[in-house]
Design an enzyme around this catalytic site. Structure first.
Site, short mmCIF file in Angstrom:
data_model
loop_
_atom_site.label_atom_id
_atom_site.label_comp_id
_atom_site.label_asym_id
_atom_site.label_seq_id
_atom_site.Cartn_x
_atom_site.Cartn_y
_atom_site.Cartn_z
N ASN A 130 9.83 6.97 -41.25
CA ASN A 130 9.87 5.83 -40.53
C ASN A 130 8.68 5.30 -39.93
OD1 ASN A 130 12.21 5.06 -41.34
ND2 ASN A 130 13.31 5.90 -39.40
N ASP A 183 15.36 6.56 -33.99
CA ASP A 183 15.31 7.37 -35.43
C ASP A 183 13.72 7.55 -35.86
OD1 ASP A 183 16.34 8.47 -37.80
OD2 ASP A 183 16.50 6.49 -38.58
N ASP A 241 11.58 0.61 -39.59
CA ASP A 241 13.26 1.09 -39.54
C ASP A 241 13.88 0.88 -38.10
OD1 ASP A 241 15.66 1.58 -40.39
OD2 ASP A 241 15.26 3.42 -41.24
N LYS A 250 10.91 9.53 -37.19
CA LYS A 250 10.81 10.61 -38.01
C LYS A 250 9.56 10.15 -38.96
CE LYS A 250 14.30 8.66 -41.14
NZ LYS A 250 15.59 9.02 -41.55
N THR A 306 18.35 11.45 -36.87
CA THR A 306 18.24 12.15 -38.32
C THR A 306 18.38 13.52 -37.82
OG1 THR A 306 17.13 10.23 -39.39
CG2 THR A 306 16.66 12.50 -40.30
N1 LIG Z 1 7.53 -2.15 -44.80
C1 LIG Z 1 7.55 -1.40 -45.77
N2 LIG Z 1 6.55 -1.43 -46.78
C2 LIG Z 1 6.53 -0.34 -47.76
N3 LIG Z 1 7.63 0.15 -48.03
C3 LIG Z 1 8.53 0.26 -47.32
C4 LIG Z 1 8.61 -0.74 -46.26
N4 LIG Z 1 10.05 -0.68 -45.57
C5 LIG Z 1 10.66 0.18 -46.18
N5 LIG Z 1 9.71 0.71 -47.35
C6 LIG Z 1 10.16 1.63 -48.39
O1 LIG Z 1 11.66 1.62 -48.57
C7 LIG Z 1 12.46 2.60 -48.74
C8 LIG Z 1 13.72 2.22 -47.73
O2 LIG Z 1 13.61 1.44 -46.73
P1 LIG Z 1 14.40 1.81 -45.20
O3 LIG Z 1 14.35 3.28 -45.02
O4 LIG Z 1 14.05 0.82 -44.06
O5 LIG Z 1 15.91 1.56 -45.82
P2 LIG Z 1 17.11 2.05 -45.10
O6 LIG Z 1 18.45 1.69 -45.93
O7 LIG Z 1 17.16 1.50 -43.65
O8 LIG Z 1 16.52 3.63 -45.00
P3 LIG Z 1 17.30 4.56 -44.06
O9 LIG Z 1 18.40 5.34 -44.82
O10 LIG Z 1 16.20 5.36 -43.60
O11 LIG Z 1 18.03 3.86 -42.92
C9 LIG Z 1 11.73 3.53 -47.44
O12 LIG Z 1 11.83 4.84 -47.33
C10 LIG Z 1 10.10 3.07 -47.74
O13 LIG Z 1 9.74 3.90 -48.96
#
Ligand SMILES: Nc1ncnc2c1ncn2[C@@H]1O[C@H](COP(=O)(O)OP(=O)(O)OP(=O)(O)O)[C@@H](O)[C@H]1O
Length: 686
Positions: free
Chosen positions: A184, A179, A197, A181, A217
């Site tokens: 991530n 994934d 992610d 992109k 994606t």
């Molecule tokens: N380590 C981090 N530091 C800062 N912000 C983060 C971090 N991890 C995630 N985020 C923020 O939180 C959001 C959501 O996290 P993440 O994408 O991992 O969740 P998800 O539910 O797995 O999303 P996705 O639908 O992409 O799988 C990210 O888009 C980013 O803005």
């Protein structure tokens, strides 16, 4: 798509545009009120109950399943700060979701690499699962590209190098990310790129294993995943990297269309092109085409990518980009700068925005030397030295002041901060911090209101009754905003100069008067009225509420002893001083534009630490902040009347007589509209 792919429920992510928004859509409700998170454990030997507490801070972003918050571990000293991915258990009702989460945790936990977001800890309570991650303070490359539109080849090389480092590590450990992109690719401490992610990651269990799950994606998904015939392996990450390189250089993904099916079709046919209007080198095109090969076996490998001419000479590049590159392009250091860098000269004055090329060069030398020292132990706001440990609250905090301090150090360490005043790059490549500004105005608020001209040719009037009218540059149509001060959103109506509602006759006539007056080059104006900057300002913006194209207009204004402040409908605040200097604040893009006495217009990152700017900029920013603070105070009814305080810059006084031909910048008159409580937050200087 093959039958298999079509039948299988793809573990598919939304397009990147849909991500990273801080809204609640698509995320199940869970107790977000909970400000203190408790982790309860038991000492296995003594049976003693242990409670660790975390304070939940700001929302960092929302994903498909999780919300991510900044959290501070309250029981550590110094306090550790993390990004906490909070997954409500209510979203884990299906076993597939639980398996996915367990796999994500298992894989991510096993990884330790500087270009991978560090997994810190996981725990759960009755409602949620909490995954604590290394906090990445500078968001992701998705936000970067939204802000910058696209980046240079040099900057791309630096990011690609870091992605390749992480991918090599992952693939050596038999992990396929699946994934990759922009959203991530996180930017951690010191702007280090970090892959995050691992929700779709998988482990290759035996040599030659092919994975069958359809996932990814849409824009970044490899064709063999969509075909679904023979399965897929490590090469899918390579494909996504090709899409990433294209997107960084061109500004949008190669196969992007409005609907996912068409995007998939284009991916399977490898149907993309390089837009003529965006110049990229042949080497850049060649690396992209060598990666985006439908046949996974013919795609470049990671080692081959490093050998590609596009990546030649990158060993000399800095490991990370400077923080300034979040808003302005980072240039390859000039030879002289490198030479001077080794001279170890320390120059004391290091402020940004001091205006001359010579001083910029010496700042570079100084910072080049200092940054080496400074970056190994960044000072916190209290002046205490901090280590680079990512568990340390200070080094991880997205602290604006620190950010800028580091930025000025770091930027200058690696090369040239983009303040070469005569550089074409400034004028052409700098992001449109303030594409639109007021070039002329005439204060006739003793009778009717304020007339103004924008740099895109639009003429408008802000009437004393808070209604607003604007006419497009060609004089073909007019937009009129009704008076609805208590609501944020003002309704507008559109008509032509020949066919307007009769009740607006007087206002249309006044608009025409203001127009002919301002077009005759009367009125107060700033330096930019006749500038030759290489910008082609748009005359319309897309209204979020109606989806209609609308004319830009001034939403609020206030005049003080030394300046006039305009707030445009796009939240940009412009302060034009009587000495012809000008400050333009774009708090969304976090850019401040300073137009100095010589009429040189320059963009800088916006920070609350005003000391980082040149004295003349600092003074004007302080003044601006004071005006905005006064407006805020005025808008709070419980406060003492602002008139009683002679220190205040903005005073409510009866309108002073003025006329179209008699401009008096010394008049002090604010519009009562600024007293509107509901609008006060629009004036916060971020
Ligand atoms: N380590 C981090 N530091 C800062 N912000 C983060 C971090 N991890 C995630 N985020 C923020 O939180 C959001 C959501 O996290 P993440 O994408 O991992 O969740 P998800 O539910 O797995 O999303 P996705 O639908 O992409 O799988 C990210 O888009 C980013 O803005």
């Amino acid at each position: 798509m093959s039958q298999q792919a079509a039948q299988q429920q793809p573990q598919q992510k939304q397009s990147e545009q849909g991500q990273n928004n801080n809204n609640d859509q698509g995320v199940a409700n869970y107790p977000t009120e909970q400000k203190i998170i408790e982790e309860k454990t038991e000492n296995k030997v003594t049976g003693e109950k242990i409670i660790k507490k975390y304070s939940r801070g700001k929302l960092l972003g929302s994903g498909g399943f999780a919300k991510c918050y900044e959290v501070i571990a309250l029981d550590t000293d110094p306090k550790a700060i993390f990004a906490a991915k909070i997954i409500p258990k209510s979203t884990l009702t299906k076993s597939r979701q639980r398996v996915k989460l367990i796999s994500e945790i298992k894989i991510h936990k096993s990884l330790h690499h500087k270009n991978i977001v560090q997994f810190e800890h996981v725990f759960e309570d009755h409602d949620n699962v909490y995954i604590l991650l290394e906090l990445c303070p500078y968001q992701t490359l998705n936000e970067l590209i939204k802000r910058r539109k696209r980046i240079t080849e040099y900057e791309t090389q630096i990011y690609v190098m870091q992605i390749v480092n992480a991918l090599k590590y992952l693939h050596q450990n038999k992990i396929i990310h699946r994934d990759l992109k922009l959203g991530n690719l996180f930017l951690g401490d010191n702007m280090t790129l970090k892959i995050g992610d691992f929700g779709l990651a998988t482990k290759i269990e035996y040599e030659g294993e092919k994975k069958k799950t359809v996932c990814g994606t849409p824009n970044y998904i490899a064709p063999e995943i969509l075909e679904g015939k023979d399965g897929h392996s490590y090469e899918v990450d390579m494909w996504s990297l090709g899409v990433i390189i294209y997107t960084l250089l061109i500004g949008k993904p190669p196969f992007e269309t409005k609907d996912v099916r068409t995007t998939y079709k284009r991916i399977k046919m490898n149907n993309y092109c390089f837009p003529e209007q965006i110049q990229i080198s042949d080497n850049a095109k060649s690396i992209i085409t060598s990666i985006l090969n439908l046949n996974p076996q013919k795609r470049l490998t990671l080692d081959e990518l490093l050998e590609h001419p596009f990546m030649q000479g990158t060993a000399l590049n800095p490991e990370n980009l400077p923080i300034s590159s979040l808003v302005v392009p980072f240039q390859k250091p000039k030879k002289e700068a490198l030479k001077e860098k080794s001279n170890n000269q320390i120059v004391q004055d290091q402020k940004i925005g001091s205006g001359s090329l010579a001083s910029t060069q010496s700042q570079m030398n100084m910072a080049a030397t200092q940054s080496g020292l400074q970056l190994n132990g960044t000072k916190d706001l209290n002046g205490n030295m901090r280590s680079q440990s990512n568990k340390n609250l200070g080094s991880n905090q997205m602290d604006q002041a620190n950010l800028l301090k580091m930025q000025s150090m770091q930027t200058l360490k690696h090369g040239q901060f983009n303040s070469d005043l005569n550089s074409e790059n400034i004028l052409v490549n700098t992001p449109p911090a303030s594409e639109i500004w007021v070039t002329q105005w005439v204060d006739y608020s003793n009778k009717y209101g304020l007339g103004y001209a924008l740099n895109n040719g639009t003429i408008g009037v802000f009437f004393n009754d808070f209604t607003k009218i604007v006419i497009d540059p060609e004089g073909q149509y007019i937009e009129y905003y009704e008076k609805q001060p208590e609501e944020k959103y003002q309704k507008s109506i559109t008509f032509t100069p020949d066919n307007y509602p009769q009740e607006l006759k007087k206002k249309v006539t006044l608009l025409e008067h203001f127009r002919s007056y301002l077009q005759g080059d009367h009125g107060s104006n700033n330096q930019n009225a006749n500038n030759n900057y290489d910008v082609n300002p748009p005359s319309t913006f897309l209204d979020n509420q109606t989806g209609k194209k609308m004319l830009y207009y001034v939403k609020k204004w206030v005049k003080t002893k030394n300046a006039i402040l305009f707030r445009l409908q796009n939240k940009i605040v412009q302060v034009s001083f009587s000495d012809k200097t000008e400050i333009i604040l774009n708090s969304i893009m976090k850019i401040v534009t300073f137009n100095n006495k010589q009429g040189i217009r320059q963009n800088y990152p916006l920070t609350p630490d005003l000391k980082m700017y040149s004295p003349e900029m600092e003074k004007r920013l302080k003044y601006t902040k004071q005006i905005l603070t006064d407006i805020l105070k005025q808008s709070q009814p419980s406060q003492n009347n602002i008139n009683n305080n002679p220190q205040n810059n903005t005073q409510r006084q009866p309108m002073q007589p003025s006329s179209l031909s008699n401009q008096n910048n010394q008049n002090i008159n604010t519009n009562g509209e600024l007293l509107n409580n509901s609008q006060k937050q629009n004036f916060v200087l971020k």
